[in-house]
Design an enzyme around this catalytic site. Structure first.
Site, mmCIF file in Angstrom:
data_model
loop_
_atom_site.group_PDB
_atom_site.id
_atom_site.type_symbol
_atom_site.label_atom_id
_atom_site.label_comp_id
_atom_site.label_asym_id
_atom_site.label_seq_id
_atom_site.Cartn_x
_atom_site.Cartn_y
_atom_site.Cartn_z
ATOM 1 N N TRP A 1 -2.613 -2.732 -1.824
ATOM 2 C CA TRP A 1 -2.352 -4.010 -2.006
ATOM 3 C C TRP A 1 -3.126 -4.824 -1.059
ATOM 4 O O TRP A 1 -2.892 -5.051 0.021
ATOM 5 C CB TRP A 1 -0.838 -4.280 -1.727
ATOM 6 C CG TRP A 1 -0.187 -5.614 -2.324
ATOM 7 C CD1 TRP A 1 0.063 -6.038 -3.499
ATOM 8 C CD2 TRP A 1 -0.150 -6.792 -1.452
ATOM 9 N NE1 TRP A 1 0.595 -7.352 -3.506
ATOM 10 C CE2 TRP A 1 0.340 -7.834 -2.179
ATOM 11 C CE3 TRP A 1 -0.367 -7.162 -0.137
ATOM 12 C CZ2 TRP A 1 0.923 -9.208 -1.729
ATOM 13 C CZ3 TRP A 1 0.079 -8.432 0.494
ATOM 14 C CH2 TRP A 1 0.675 -9.402 -0.345
ATOM 15 N N GLU B 1 8.867 -15.605 -10.021
ATOM 16 C CA GLU B 1 8.511 -14.101 -9.925
ATOM 17 C C GLU B 1 7.681 -13.438 -10.948
ATOM 18 O O GLU B 1 6.751 -13.136 -11.084
ATOM 19 C CB GLU B 1 9.512 -13.154 -9.173
ATOM 20 C CG GLU B 1 9.706 -13.015 -7.748
ATOM 21 C CD GLU B 1 10.719 -12.306 -7.429
ATOM 22 O OE1 GLU B 1 10.401 -11.573 -6.424
ATOM 23 O OE2 GLU B 1 11.875 -12.197 -8.127
ATOM 24 N N LYS C 1 13.487 -15.754 -9.033
ATOM 25 C CA LYS C 1 13.381 -14.839 -10.198
ATOM 26 C C LYS C 1 12.400 -15.332 -11.313
ATOM 27 O O LYS C 1 11.592 -14.744 -11.825
ATOM 28 C CB LYS C 1 14.962 -14.447 -10.816
ATOM 29 C CG LYS C 1 15.003 -13.101 -11.311
ATOM 30 C CD LYS C 1 15.405 -11.958 -10.325
ATOM 31 C CE LYS C 1 14.664 -12.230 -9.307
ATOM 32 N NZ LYS C 1 14.935 -11.093 -7.992
ATOM 33 N N CYS D 1 0.770 -1.413 0.012
ATOM 34 C CA CYS D 1 0.142 -0.039 -0.044
ATOM 35 C C CYS D 1 0.753 1.412 -0.030
ATOM 36 O O CYS D 1 1.934 1.261 0.632
ATOM 37 C CB CYS D 1 -0.900 0.209 1.513
ATOM 38 S SG CYS D 1 -2.062 -1.546 1.232
ATOM 39 N N LYS E 1 6.544 -4.647 -4.031
ATOM 40 C CA LYS E 1 8.039 -4.284 -4.262
ATOM 41 C C LYS E 1 8.389 -4.098 -2.883
ATOM 42 O O LYS E 1 9.562 -4.415 -2.307
ATOM 43 C CB LYS E 1 8.202 -3.043 -5.011
ATOM 44 C CG LYS E 1 9.591 -2.644 -5.060
ATOM 45 C CD LYS E 1 10.568 -3.333 -6.089
ATOM 46 C CE LYS E 1 12.045 -2.873 -6.159
ATOM 47 N NZ LYS E 1 12.755 -3.903 -6.815
ATOM 48 N N ASN F 1 -2.088 1.350 5.825
ATOM 49 C CA ASN F 1 -1.270 0.444 5.256
ATOM 50 C C ASN F 1 -0.818 -0.171 6.455
ATOM 51 O O ASN F 1 -0.267 0.207 7.369
ATOM 52 C CB ASN F 1 0.102 1.198 4.783
ATOM 53 C CG ASN F 1 1.132 0.431 4.415
ATOM 54 O OD1 ASN F 1 1.025 -0.799 3.985
ATOM 55 N ND2 ASN F 1 2.334 0.928 4.174
HETATM 56 C C1 G6P Z 1 9.759 -8.145 -1.963
HETATM 57 C C2 G6P Z 1 10.418 -8.032 -3.213
HETATM 58 C C3 G6P Z 1 11.665 -8.392 -3.389
HETATM 59 C C4 G6P Z 1 12.704 -8.236 -2.342
HETATM 60 C C5 G6P Z 1 12.033 -8.456 -1.044
HETATM 61 C C6 G6P Z 1 12.870 -7.599 0.060
HETATM 62 O O1 G6P Z 1 9.415 -9.508 -1.732
HETATM 63 O O2 G6P Z 1 9.379 -8.326 -4.389
HETATM 64 O O3 G6P Z 1 12.260 -8.120 -4.720
HETATM 65 O O4 G6P Z 1 13.653 -8.904 -2.594
HETATM 66 O O5 G6P Z 1 10.694 -7.741 -1.047
HETATM 67 O O6 G6P Z 1 12.733 -6.611 -0.127
HETATM 68 P P1 G6P Z 1 13.920 -5.680 0.414
HETATM 69 O O7 G6P Z 1 13.615 -4.163 0.233
HETATM 70 O O8 G6P Z 1 14.043 -5.845 2.007
HETATM 71 O O9 G6P Z 1 15.622 -5.947 0.113
#
Ligand code: G6P
Length: 615
Positions: A74, A495, A492, A2, A610, A100
């Site tokens: 979200w 995802e 990857k 969010c 993200k 959020n």
């Molecule tokens: C989410 C994102 C990932 C990321 C993870 C940790 O799952 O989609 O791409 O690796 O969070 O995020 P951070 O900001 O703590 O690296």
């Protein structure tokens, strides 16, 4: 996850909210909405799906100055419909909130504080009912919000509009589930989930800490502590620019960010790796922090914490901390760490890796470490993020904004930061010889060109991607430093392509995963030069003997997999300690290529966010 934006001031409010939400799109969301104060009532507009669906509802509207809140949602409780989108209001329409995080006891609160029917399935809506109920009992807005924070269990951020106070916004935080930053400018006062939404308007910020409540008026902000005392705080002056990120010539941000990695490595090495003296130096970054030379000598163990791709960086970093730093090191998934009552003390160094600096579980792990008085370093890509405010020392990645939900370039930068910090600590603890230091520096400086070579070979990877794009299952295997690479390759792929992919330590393969092997489940094997090369060779033999198809990542000049593997991806010969770097880039390209073949929404894959601000 969010995203929140709010504004009160002299400028037209609705474009500020929509543009702010656009800047927060990268966090991941599935519906959006805004609430505008018009006279003495609040007008709420919401839409499911992309922000453009919401923006189209304002096409013929005149924008007016005033006060408003916006939100990208979200979904956690309730489907991503317009009814469940924020803002939520109490039945009388007096109060509107954007939220959020998660209200864990929302069902109990609904029973206790309902002021009428609920119009959504969310955990959030009850907060509007509660605040309105308390206001009706004669409480002030701030104290109604304070009581709401006290009654509601969980961790969250909240911004509130009260139609009877048209020039006021209230912002509040409970726990560590998404930050809130207040921005001050001449035309008005802003609030948002992170600075990126506001850098166009101001560089002067206050970060709200957990438990704090702020009253925002067009020309002032008052912050109250958890105990209700007024807090005096120096504003944070942002010095970084909002990189205007576009996709340039690339069809997707993920591709652009993969291709930027050679440059990202150059910036990771600059200032830390000295190619003239072949030495490593982080002393300017450590200077003045709590991590003094004496404290470094006293470190007895190191804990690396992170989530997702950042946790994979930690798994690579563990090898570096033990080998070059000479420190016994463990890696923890931050979400598990906090719930297993870890034994910590002030001689434990906790290194958190988080590109956003806002991941709720990583922040919770840092809180746990803070309670135990551990030394803390955070490796982060976002200046001013919450993790940088919790740690004793921040090593910033400087990788530039990463927009694709699937992390790519920040992983490489995180691995290099862990490599640098390990060499620096080993040197400071006098456990690292200058020969090894020099060798690592020289070898690290070759990485940008090695990555360019992998990128230059991307057509070969896309060819392999085309060949295997129809597979519904994949196995990724690696050993030693190849193990986190295998995990990252599998992550990857799942995802961005929605293909079922399992990452395993190749040694573990015989304890279960081999039962899955057949010609419909290709295996990607990380077989580059290093101690475990021979072991990988026999693991690949075992898969081939069972009719499996194998894609091997091999070092240039190694022909031992030529007759064995179905496809070989040749990577430049780098020091095996740094082998994860080219291998990871190859697997990013493979995942990207497969997702592109399948025609998917690569930059914003379904269900993913993200910045993960809820548990
Ligand atoms: C989410 C994102 C990932 C990321 C993870 C940790 O799952 O989609 O791409 O690796 O969070 O995020 P951070 O900001 O703590 O690296």
């Amino acid at each position: 996850m969010c995203g929140i934006v709010g504004y009160t001031g002299l400028d037209a409010v609705e474009p500020i909210l929509l543009q702010g939400l656009e800047k927060l799109e990268y966090r991941g969301y599935d519906s959006a909405g805004v609430g505008l104060l018009r006279g003495n009532s609040i007008e709420v507009t919401r839409a499911s799906g992309k922000l453009s669906n919401l923006a189209s509802k304002f096409e013929n509207e005149n924008s007016e100055p005033g006060t408003g809140i916006g939100h990208t949602r979200w979904a956690t409780h309730g489907a991503p419909t317009s009814e469940n989108a924020h803002p939520h209001q109490d039945p009388s329409g007096r109060v509107a909130i954007v939220h959020n995080g998660i209200v864990e006891n929302w069902k109990e609160l609904r029973a206790k504080f309902a002021t009428g029917e609920f119009s959504s399935d969310t955990d959030s809506e009850v907060l509007a009912h509660m605040i309105a109920a308390l206001l009706a009992q004669g409480e002030s807005l701030v104290s109604a919000v304070r009581r709401t924070l006290n009654e509601a269990a969980g961790a969250f951020s909240l911004v509130i509009l009260d139609s009877s106070q048209p020039d006021v916004l209230i912002a509040a935080r409970k726990g560590n589930a998404g930050g809130l930053v207040v921005g001050l400018a001449d035309d008005g006062t802003y609030v948002a989930s992170d600075m990126s939404a506001l850098l166009t308007y101001t560089r002067k910020f206050f970060f709200l800490e957990p438990g704090e409540i702020a009253t925002l008026k067009p020309s002032s902000v008052t912050i109250y502590s958890e105990e209700g005392r007024e807090v005096t705080r120096q504003p944070y002056q942002a010095t970084h620019d909002l990189t205007e990120v576009g996709k340039g010539q690339y069809p997707h941000y993920m591709m652009k960010e993969i291709y930027e990695q050679s440059d990202v490595l150059v910036s990771s090495l600059q200032g830390r790796y000295n190619g003239l003296s072949n030495t490593i130096d982080l002393s300017t970054e450590f200077e003045g922090s709590a991590i003094s030379k004496d404290r470094i000598q006293g470190i007895t163990r190191c804990l690396l914490v992170g989530m997702g791709t950042s946790m994979h960086a930690c798994m690579v970093g563990r090898h570096y901390l033990e080998r070059f730093g000479g420190i016994p090191t463990e890696v923890d998934n931050a979400a598990e760490f906090r719930y297993r009552r870890p034994l910590l003390d002030s001689n434990t160094l906790v290194i958190s890796v988080t590109q956003s600096g806002e991941t709720v579980d990583t922040l919770a792990a840092m809180d746990e470490a803070k309670r135990a008085d551990c030394l803390q370093i955070t490796i982060c890509n976002t200046p001013g993020a919450q993790s940088t405010r919790l740690a004793d020392l921040s090593l910033l990645l400087g990788a530039g904004a990463e927009i694709s939900v699937a992390s790519t370039k920040t992983l490489l930068a995180s691995i290099m930061a862990l490599h640098a910090v390990s060499l620096f600590l080993g040197k400071a603890r006098e456990t690292l010889t200058s020969e090894i230091e020099a060798e690592q520096v020289v070898n690290a400086l070759q990485l940008p060109s090695a990555v360019s070579t992998v990128l230059g070979n991307s057509e070969k990877l896309f060819e392999v991607a085309r060949k295997y794009a129809a597979s519904e299952h994949f196995l990724f295997l690696g050993r030693g430093l190849g193990y986190p690479v295998a995990l990252e390759g599998a992550l990857k792929l799942k995802e961005v392509s929605y293909i079922h992919a399992e990452g395993y330590s190749a040694g573990e393969m015989k304890h279960g995963p081999i039962a899955l092997v057949n010609d419909a489940m290709p295996t990607v094997a990380v077989c580059t030069r290093g101690d475990v090369h021979e072991k990988m060779l026999s693991n690949v033999e075992q898969i081939k003997a069972r009719g499996g198809r194998v894609i091997s990542l091999v070092t240039d000049g190694d022909d031992s997999f030529d007759k064995l593997a179905d496809d070989c991806i040749t990577l430049p010969d780098v020091d095996p300690a740094l082998g994860p770097i080219p291998s990871i880039v190859a697997l990013q390209l493979l995942a990207y290529g497969i997702a592109r073949e399948r025609g998917l929404d690569i930059d914003q894959p379904r269900n993913l966010a993200k910045t993960v601000t809820v548990e």
